[in-house]
Design a protein around this motif. Structure first.
Motif, short mmCIF file in Angstrom:
data_model
loop_
_atom_site.label_atom_id
_atom_site.label_comp_id
_atom_site.label_asym_id
_atom_site.label_seq_id
_atom_site.Cartn_x
_atom_site.Cartn_y
_atom_site.Cartn_z
N UNK A 24 0.81 -1.22 0.00
CA UNK A 24 0.00 0.00 0.00
C UNK A 24 0.84 1.26 0.00
N UNK A 25 1.86 1.30 0.86
CA UNK A 25 2.72 2.49 0.93
C UNK A 25 3.55 2.65 -0.34
N UNK A 26 4.05 1.55 -0.87
CA UNK A 26 4.88 1.63 -2.08
C UNK A 26 4.05 2.09 -3.27
N UNK A 27 2.80 1.65 -3.32
CA UNK A 27 1.91 2.12 -4.38
C UNK A 27 1.82 3.65 -4.37
N UNK A 28 1.67 4.22 -3.18
CA UNK A 28 1.57 5.67 -3.08
C UNK A 28 2.88 6.35 -3.50
N UNK A 29 4.01 5.77 -3.09
CA UNK A 29 5.31 6.36 -3.43
C UNK A 29 5.58 6.29 -4.93
N UNK A 30 5.25 5.15 -5.53
CA UNK A 30 5.45 5.00 -6.98
C UNK A 30 4.54 5.97 -7.73
N UNK A 31 3.31 6.13 -7.24
CA UNK A 31 2.38 7.08 -7.87
C UNK A 31 2.97 8.49 -7.84
N UNK A 32 3.55 8.88 -6.71
CA UNK A 32 4.17 10.20 -6.60
C UNK A 32 5.33 10.35 -7.59
N UNK A 33 6.12 9.27 -7.75
CA UNK A 33 7.23 9.30 -8.70
C UNK A 33 6.73 9.51 -10.12
N UNK A 34 5.66 8.80 -10.48
CA UNK A 34 5.12 8.91 -11.82
C UNK A 34 4.49 10.28 -12.06
N UNK A 35 3.86 10.83 -11.02
CA UNK A 35 3.28 12.17 -11.13
C UNK A 35 4.38 13.18 -11.45
N UNK A 36 5.54 13.03 -10.76
CA UNK A 36 6.67 13.94 -11.00
C UNK A 36 7.21 13.78 -12.42
N UNK A 37 7.29 12.52 -12.90
CA UNK A 37 7.79 12.28 -14.26
C UNK A 37 6.90 12.92 -15.31
N UNK A 38 5.61 13.00 -15.02
CA UNK A 38 4.67 13.58 -15.97
C UNK A 38 4.62 15.11 -15.88
N UNK A 39 5.44 15.66 -14.98
CA UNK A 39 5.50 17.11 -14.85
C UNK A 39 4.30 17.72 -14.15
N UNK A 40 3.61 16.93 -13.34
CA UNK A 40 2.43 17.42 -12.63
C UNK A 40 2.80 17.81 -11.20
#
Length: 402
Positions: free
Chosen positions: A58-74
């Motif tokens: 659960x926690x890693x899902x949130x962290x990976x989501x944050x990483x992907x958000x950053x990659x998308x420039x959001x």
């Protein structure tokens, strides 16, 4: 994930014109750790405790989501997390959104501390959080969604990771020998000799059975089955709380009515057992005292993916996806008569709300031919020794084993 699940979802959504951004983070999840009650967990690929596995995922899902958000420039503060959280998820996780006093049965990946913090910031959208799974299906039909989606088998958020029972050694506490002796007594109710139990204990069990009015049920099953503990733990719910207790395996003829009688009686008398299965194959008189050390390795994942795909193929073949609410397929780290092998458990489950439920009775709720086909094909998966059929209602067993 299930076998080729990510690829299938990507293709299905592409057909609808949705361009999916797919993040393949298997290595990140395998090495991920988190903190539980102030203590750093082992990496996911070394974790054994089911609550730790759930919280890492659960926690890693949130962290990976944050990483992907950053990659998308959001900007993180401009992004909302949309989840299919249901009311039972929140109840079992003891979320304050539904109750401040309920016991934690299991942590859901969509209700970890990180998700709760985001929810407090108003950045989580959960349109289904007041609904149960049956109500979600009704909503899906009302919205005109394709039946293939509406009736798709539910799949746990943490994926197959919580359907692989991990262990490093057999679970055998101080009650192991006495409980096995008690199981022999219950399975051989008409016999007078019960080695391993003092006369006072035998009389106490007999008195309890008589008080509960179970003597006739046990008499009809006497001598036809063997009952033995399996030295692992599964998650259950007994009373109002979570249990992490023994599994009991029954072997003998496939007389389902008698098997379900025993599966109902045993947890009532042996409170350190929360799940009972029928074990296909030769009789096992026990004791079973060895396990196959198991972690979240690629080998274990592939074994379960292959077995899970077989079971779901059979469900589709016999048109059972509507009548069976959920069918978890579980990798069990015990080889019985084949050291180093593992077994597969099939949990056919019928429920309206997933808070309570019953297993499907072969010959009544599920064709025996379907069960036999599952067993025969799953037994052909490399290094799988035995196949189990879960006989447990909820309670005392939860829908999932972890």
């Amino acid at each position: 994930m299930r076998k080729q699940e990510s690829e299938r979802v990507e293709v299905a959504l592409a057909v609808l014109g949705l361009r999916l951004h797919v993040c393949r983070a298997g290595d990140l999840f395998a090495a991920a750790q988190t903190t539980v009650r102030g203590t750093l967990t082992p990496p996911l690929h070394q974790a054994i405790n089911p609550e730790e596995k759930r919280k890492i995922i659960g926690d890693t899902f949130m962290k990976v989501a944050d990483m992907e958000i950053a990659k998308l420039g959001l900007k993180a503060e401009d992004v909302f997390l949309a989840q299919g959280t249901l009311r039972p998820d929140l109840i079992e996780s003891s979320s304050k959104t539904v109750s401040g006093i309920a016991a934690v049965i299991k942590t859901h990946h969509n209700d970890t501390d990180l998700v709760r913090a985001l929810r407090d910031l108003g950045r989580v959208v959960e349109p289904l959080s007041e609904l149960h799974k049956d109500e979600v299906r009704e909503l899906g039909k009302t919205l005109g969604l394709p039946e293939g989606l509406v009736w798709r088998q539910p799949f746990p958020g943490p994926g197959l990771a919580i359907r692989i029972l991990c262990t490093a050694s057999p679970y055998m506490d101080a009650s192991f020998t006495k409980t096995n002796a008690t199981l022999r007594l219950l399975a051989n109710w008409k016999m007078d000799d019960h080695p391993g139990l003092e006369d006072g204990v035998v009389q106490g069990v007999r008195q309890l059975v008589q008080t509960m009015g179970l003597q006739d049920q046990l008499s009809t099953c006497s001598g036809r089955f063997s009952a033995t503990l399996v030295p692992i733990q599964t998650v259950g719910v007994q009373g109002d709380g979570r249990t992490y207790s023994y599994l009991c395996a029954l072997t003998g003829p496939t007389e389902w009515i008698s098997l379900f009688v025993l599966s109902n009686v045993i947890p009532k008398l042996c409170h350190n057992i929360n799940r009972v299965v029928y074990l296909f194959g030769p009789r096992v008189d026990g004791p079973v005292e060895t396990v196959t050390p198991t972690l979240l390795s690629l080998e274990a994942v592939h074994q379960l993916q292959d077995a899970d795909e077989i079971v779901n193929d059979v469900l589709l073949k016999y048109d059972l996806v509507r009548t069976l609410s959920q069918v978890p397929v579980v990798l069990v780290p015990v080889g019985f008569d084949k050291p180093g092998h593992r077994s597969i458990a099939i949990r056919t489950f019928i429920t309206n709300d997933f808070m309570t439920g019953v297993p499907a009775i072969p010959g009544t709720d599920i064709p025996e031919a379907a069960v036999q086909e599952m067993v025969k094909r799953v037994a052909g998966v490399p290094h799988i020794s035995r196949v189990m059929y879960d006989l447990t209602s909820k309670p005392p067993g939860t829908t999932e084993w972890e």
